[in-house]
Design a protein around this motif. Structure first.
Motif, PDB file in Angstrom:
ATOM      1  N   ILE A  85       0.839  -1.211   0.000  1.00 31.16           N
ATOM      2  CA  ILE A  85       0.000   0.000   0.000  1.00 31.16           C
ATOM      3  C   ILE A  85       0.867   1.251   0.000  1.00 31.16           C
ATOM      4  CG2 ILE A  85      -1.620   1.338   1.420  1.00 31.16           C
ATOM      5  CD1 ILE A  85      -2.917  -1.345   2.200  1.00 31.16           C
ATOM      6  N   VAL A  86       1.914   1.281   0.811  1.00 29.96           N
ATOM      7  CA  VAL A  86       2.807   2.443   0.867  1.00 29.96           C
ATOM      8  C   VAL A  86       3.506   2.639  -0.469  1.00 29.96           C
ATOM      9  CG1 VAL A  86       4.928   3.325   1.912  1.00 29.96           C
ATOM     10  CG2 VAL A  86       3.119   2.398   3.364  1.00 29.96           C
ATOM     11  N   LEU A  87       3.990   1.570  -1.079  1.00 32.25           N
ATOM     12  CA  LEU A  87       4.658   1.692  -2.382  1.00 32.25           C
ATOM     13  C   LEU A  87       3.681   2.138  -3.460  1.00 32.25           C
ATOM     14  CD1 LEU A  87       7.034  -1.421  -2.355  1.00 32.25           C
ATOM     15  CD2 LEU A  87       7.658   0.995  -2.108  1.00 32.25           C
ATOM     16  N   TRP A  88       2.443   1.649  -3.453  1.00 29.79           N
ATOM     17  CA  TRP A  88       1.428   2.050  -4.418  1.00 29.79           C
ATOM     18  C   TRP A  88       1.073   3.528  -4.233  1.00 29.79           C
ATOM     19  CZ3 TRP A  88      -3.845   3.338  -3.760  1.00 29.79           C
ATOM     20  CH2 TRP A  88      -4.552   3.447  -4.946  1.00 29.79           C
ATOM     21  N   TRP A  89       1.004   3.973  -2.974  1.00 30.18           N
ATOM     22  CA  TRP A  89       0.638   5.336  -2.669  1.00 30.18           C
ATOM     23  C   TRP A  89       1.742   6.308  -3.117  1.00 30.18           C
ATOM     24  CZ3 TRP A  89       2.111   8.581   1.797  1.00 30.18           C
ATOM     25  CH2 TRP A  89       1.324   9.725   1.890  1.00 30.18           C
ATOM     26  N   LEU A  90       3.021   5.886  -2.951  1.00 29.22           N
ATOM     27  CA  LEU A  90       4.152   6.731  -3.343  1.00 29.22           C
ATOM     28  C   LEU A  90       4.350   6.763  -4.850  1.00 29.22           C
ATOM     29  CD1 LEU A  90       6.808   5.856  -0.623  1.00 29.22           C
ATOM     30  CD2 LEU A  90       5.467   7.954  -0.825  1.00 29.22           C
ATOM     31  N   TRP A  91       3.856   5.836  -5.574  1.00 27.56           N
ATOM     32  CA  TRP A  91       4.080   5.769  -7.007  1.00 27.56           C
ATOM     33  C   TRP A  91       3.424   6.907  -7.641  1.00 27.56           C
ATOM     34  CZ3 TRP A  91       6.444   1.703  -9.842  1.00 27.56           C
ATOM     35  CH2 TRP A  91       6.404   1.889 -11.223  1.00 27.56           C
TER      36      TRP A  91
END
Length: 84
Positions: free
Chosen positions: A78-84
């Motif tokens: 979720i954090v990686l998807w949000w930062l993308w």
């Protein structure tokens, strides 16, 4: 054929009826395993029969539950998807 012993000889007093030396009577103390109830040496960190550790401090560290690992991976995704 089983070995015989001469009752007239006092040197054979250290032998019991099974033919084993009774000098081994000073064997280490045994206790029952708390898991399988078989006799084990008192100093054993692990039961040789059921292979379980006797005390908590001797046991290997427990594995993390699968749900903890799955939750951490989902949060990371979720954090990686949000930062993308």
């Amino acid at each position: 054929m089983a070995p015989t012993r001469d009752d007239g000889d006092d040197d054979d007093d250290d032998w019991d009826d099974d033919g084993d030396s009774s000098d081994d009577s000073a064997d280490e103390a045994t206790v029952p395993c708390p898991y399988c109830r078989r006799e084990i040496l008192e100093d054993s960190p692990r039961c040789p029969h059921c292979e379980r550790y006797i005390s908590a401090e001797d046991s290997p560290p427990p594995r993390k539950p699968l749900w903890v690992i799955a939750t951490a991976l989902i949060c990371l995704a979720i954090v990686l998807w949000w930062l993308w």
